[in-house]
Design an enzyme around this catalytic site. Structure first.
Site, mmCIF file in Angstrom:
data_model
loop_
_atom_site.group_PDB
_atom_site.id
_atom_site.type_symbol
_atom_site.label_atom_id
_atom_site.label_comp_id
_atom_site.label_asym_id
_atom_site.label_seq_id
_atom_site.Cartn_x
_atom_site.Cartn_y
_atom_site.Cartn_z
ATOM 1 N N MET A 24 1.022 -1.020 0.179
ATOM 2 C CA MET A 24 -0.038 0.023 0.146
ATOM 3 C C MET A 24 -0.136 1.074 -0.032
ATOM 4 S SD MET A 24 -2.927 -0.923 2.866
ATOM 5 C CE MET A 24 -1.965 -1.393 3.909
ATOM 6 N N ALA A 25 0.794 2.172 -1.084
ATOM 7 C CA ALA A 25 1.877 3.011 -1.664
ATOM 8 C C ALA A 25 1.317 3.553 -0.513
ATOM 9 C CB ALA A 25 1.748 3.901 -2.620
ATOM 10 N N GLN A 77 7.930 -3.814 -5.453
ATOM 11 C CA GLN A 77 6.883 -3.720 -6.081
ATOM 12 C C GLN A 77 7.462 -2.975 -7.086
ATOM 13 O OE1 GLN A 77 2.702 -2.492 -5.773
ATOM 14 N NE2 GLN A 77 2.495 -4.285 -6.259
ATOM 15 N N CYS A 107 -3.497 -1.775 -10.072
ATOM 16 C CA CYS A 107 -3.308 -0.672 -8.979
ATOM 17 C C CYS A 107 -4.120 0.557 -10.406
ATOM 18 C CB CYS A 107 -1.808 0.709 -8.696
ATOM 19 S SG CYS A 107 -2.486 1.717 -7.633
ATOM 20 N N LYS A 146 0.710 -9.355 -9.262
ATOM 21 C CA LYS A 146 -0.452 -8.523 -7.765
ATOM 22 C C LYS A 146 -2.007 -7.746 -9.268
ATOM 23 C CE LYS A 146 -2.286 -6.104 -4.098
ATOM 24 N NZ LYS A 146 -2.569 -5.018 -4.690
ATOM 25 N N GLY A 208 -8.446 -8.565 -1.132
ATOM 26 C CA GLY A 208 -10.029 -8.186 -1.053
ATOM 27 C C GLY A 208 -10.594 -8.165 -0.606
ATOM 28 N N ASP A 209 -11.055 -6.564 1.290
ATOM 29 C CA ASP A 209 -12.152 -6.914 1.971
ATOM 30 C C ASP A 209 -11.505 -8.429 2.994
ATOM 31 O OD1 ASP A 209 -12.391 -5.431 0.512
ATOM 32 O OD2 ASP A 209 -14.845 -6.043 -0.134
ATOM 33 N N GLY A 231 -4.556 -6.546 3.318
ATOM 34 C CA GLY A 231 -3.782 -4.660 3.217
ATOM 35 C C GLY A 231 -4.735 -3.608 4.383
ATOM 36 N N ARG A 232 -5.915 -3.386 4.298
ATOM 37 C CA ARG A 232 -6.598 -2.169 4.740
ATOM 38 C C ARG A 232 -6.864 -1.847 5.931
ATOM 39 N NH1 ARG A 232 -10.744 -0.434 0.400
ATOM 40 N NH2 ARG A 232 -10.614 -2.673 0.784
HETATM 41 C C1 LIG Z 1 -3.686 2.865 0.029
HETATM 42 C C2 LIG Z 1 -3.409 2.004 -0.181
HETATM 43 C C3 LIG Z 1 -2.724 2.058 -1.549
HETATM 44 C C4 LIG Z 1 -2.267 1.213 -2.177
HETATM 45 N N1 LIG Z 1 -0.956 0.997 -2.881
HETATM 46 C C5 LIG Z 1 -1.288 -0.528 -3.577
HETATM 47 C C6 LIG Z 1 0.296 -0.074 -3.948
HETATM 48 O O1 LIG Z 1 1.409 0.495 -4.468
HETATM 49 N N2 LIG Z 1 0.285 -1.417 -4.699
HETATM 50 C C7 LIG Z 1 -0.290 -2.489 -5.185
HETATM 51 O O2 LIG Z 1 -0.199 -3.178 -5.679
HETATM 52 N N3 LIG Z 1 -2.042 -2.500 -4.568
HETATM 53 C C8 LIG Z 1 -1.728 -0.839 -4.003
HETATM 54 N N4 LIG Z 1 -2.792 -1.242 -3.371
HETATM 55 C C9 LIG Z 1 -3.908 -1.890 -2.831
HETATM 56 C C10 LIG Z 1 -3.885 -3.107 -1.930
HETATM 57 O O3 LIG Z 1 -2.685 -3.992 -2.308
HETATM 58 C C11 LIG Z 1 -5.016 -4.066 -1.815
HETATM 59 O O4 LIG Z 1 -4.898 -4.348 -3.288
HETATM 60 C C12 LIG Z 1 -6.951 -3.509 -1.770
HETATM 61 O O5 LIG Z 1 -6.816 -2.404 -0.788
HETATM 62 C C13 LIG Z 1 -7.477 -4.039 -1.350
HETATM 63 O O6 LIG Z 1 -7.067 -5.139 -0.421
HETATM 64 P P1 LIG Z 1 -7.654 -5.314 1.196
HETATM 65 O O7 LIG Z 1 -9.145 -4.581 1.041
HETATM 66 O O8 LIG Z 1 -7.434 -6.237 2.161
HETATM 67 O O9 LIG Z 1 -7.109 -3.349 1.752
HETATM 68 C C14 LIG Z 1 -3.266 0.073 -2.222
HETATM 69 C C15 LIG Z 1 -4.179 0.249 -1.637
HETATM 70 C C16 LIG Z 1 -4.530 1.360 -0.439
HETATM 71 C C17 LIG Z 1 -5.587 1.447 0.026
#
Ligand SMILES: Cc1cc2nc3c(=O)[nH]c(=O)nc-3n(C[C@H](O)[C@H](O)[C@H](O)COP(=O)(O)O)c2cc1C
Length: 333
Positions: A24-25, A77, A107, A146, A208-209, A231-232
């Site tokens: 997550m950037a 990444q 992304c 990814k 995802g979620d 992630g989140r």
């Molecule tokens: C703030 C933020 C930054 C993200 N940055 C990237 C990133 O740099 N590279 C990437 O592949 N996915 C990025 N994602 C996507 C996450 O890796 C992930 O696929 C997405 O949040 C869904 O997963 P989650 O529901 O567990 O959060 C980002 C998501 C968020 C919320």
């Protein structure tokens, strides 16, 4: 066996858990990655790095390439649209210590998609194949991908992308159960993730979620995936990896962490942020993490307001100490 209960290997690396942190950037900087690894994340990829090395000479980019002290395997990444540039970026990062290269084709950020990187690439399968082949040929370390389930709900080409990836020598996939056009709207759908998993032999992570141990187990079983990516839900709760690993291994839920323990985690996290970014930037970066930590503890609104207005490490650390004191006072009255 991994902490999550099954073995999972990427190239030469046997992962300690099949539950991994999503890149997550702006979030998964080195301090956060190391924190999540300490709590049992099997992998923690860096924030996305542009493949264009001309953009690397900025403080932000230098920090994104800093992996000092990170446990193996270190995952970097990269995102880009040009096969030669992506290959070069992969090579340079491996020379600098990356042990796995992850390619971002997931992304939806405009900044990335406008340049046909990230998930916009999914429209052009020939270009996808060329990028994957170029990166795999450029480095001796495992390359992973990814991505999402497709370009938009009418063009879910995730299976074709997965097959291309496997044929190109990609060693694992992480699939976010939304299309590029979905952005983050609606619920992630994992039926397509399951179909992708069934179409390839390489390890697949469902993403995802996934925000609770129960959901982690349900998605693992519904998709048949080898691992899951969170992630989140790790924001403000980096110990979720321990909670999920424990549940997958024992079928029992961990009890909630006592507030004192949460305070200690926050304090150590903040100290790492100050050391990594310097005091002024560290305090600013710490604010969003503090808000996320406070969201785990509803009723801490006044404290939350105090935490985010602090201007110095000293003030922030002092505010954290009062987290438990405020509770003790509440309990006493
Ligand atoms: C703030 C933020 C930054 C993200 N940055 C990237 C990133 O740099 N590279 C990437 O592949 N996915 C990025 N994602 C996507 C996450 O890796 C992930 O696929 C997405 O949040 C869904 O997963 P989650 O529901 O567990 O959060 C980002 C998501 C968020 C919320």
């Amino acid at each position: 066996m991994t902490a999550g209960g099954a073995t999972l290997r990427i190239g030469p690396y046997m992962l300690p858990s099949r539950v991994v942190l999503a890149p997550m950037a702006g979030v998964t900087d080195r301090p956060f990655r190391m924190l999540c690894r300490r709590f049992g994340a099997g992998l923690a990829a860096s924030e996305m790095l542009s493949a264009d090395a001309r953009l690397w000479d900025t403080p932000k980019s230098r920090r994104r390439r800093d992996h000092a002290g990170e446990p193996s395997p270190r995952v970097v990444q990269i995102a880009g649209y040009d096969p030669a540039m992506m290959a070069d970026a992969a090579r340079r990062n491996v020379d600098a210590g990356a042990e796995i290269i992850d390619i971002n084709m997931g992304c939806p950020a405009k900044k990335v998609c406008n340049r046909l990187a990230g998930s916009a690439l999914l429209q052009d399968e020939t270009l996808v194949a060329n990028i994957l082949a170029a990166v795999v040929a450029a480095v001796a370390v495992p390359v992973t991908l990814k991505t999402r389930t497709g370009w938009d709900p009418a063009h879910k080409n995730g299976i074709r992308i997965a097959l291309l990836a496997e044929a190109a020598g990609i060693q694992a996939l992480a699939i976010h159960g939304r299309t590029r056009a979905d952005m983050y709207r609606g619920d992630a759908e994992h039926e397509t993730v399951r179909a992708i998993k069934e179409s390839v032999k390489i390890p697949v992570f469902a993403n995802g979620d996934i925000d609770t141990p129960e959901r982690a187990r349900a998605i693992l079983s519904a998709t048949g995936c080898d691992g899951i990516m969170i992630g989140r839900a790790a924001q403000g709760r980096p110990w979720i990896f321990d909670e999920v690993n424990y549940f997958l291994a024992s079928n029992e839920l961990r009890s909630d962490l006592p507030l004192e323990k949460v305070r200690d985690i926050m304090r150590a996290h903040l100290e790492d942020l100050y050391a990594f970014y310097g005091d002024a930037t560290g305090v600013r970066v710490a604010r969003k993490h503090l808000i996320w930590y406070c969201q785990q503890h509803p009723g801490k609104d006044s404290l939350r307001a105090a935490l985010v207005t602090c201007e110095t490490p000293r003030e922030q650390l002092f505010a954290i100490e009062s987290l438990c004191e405020a509770d003790a006072v509440e309990a006493a009255v």
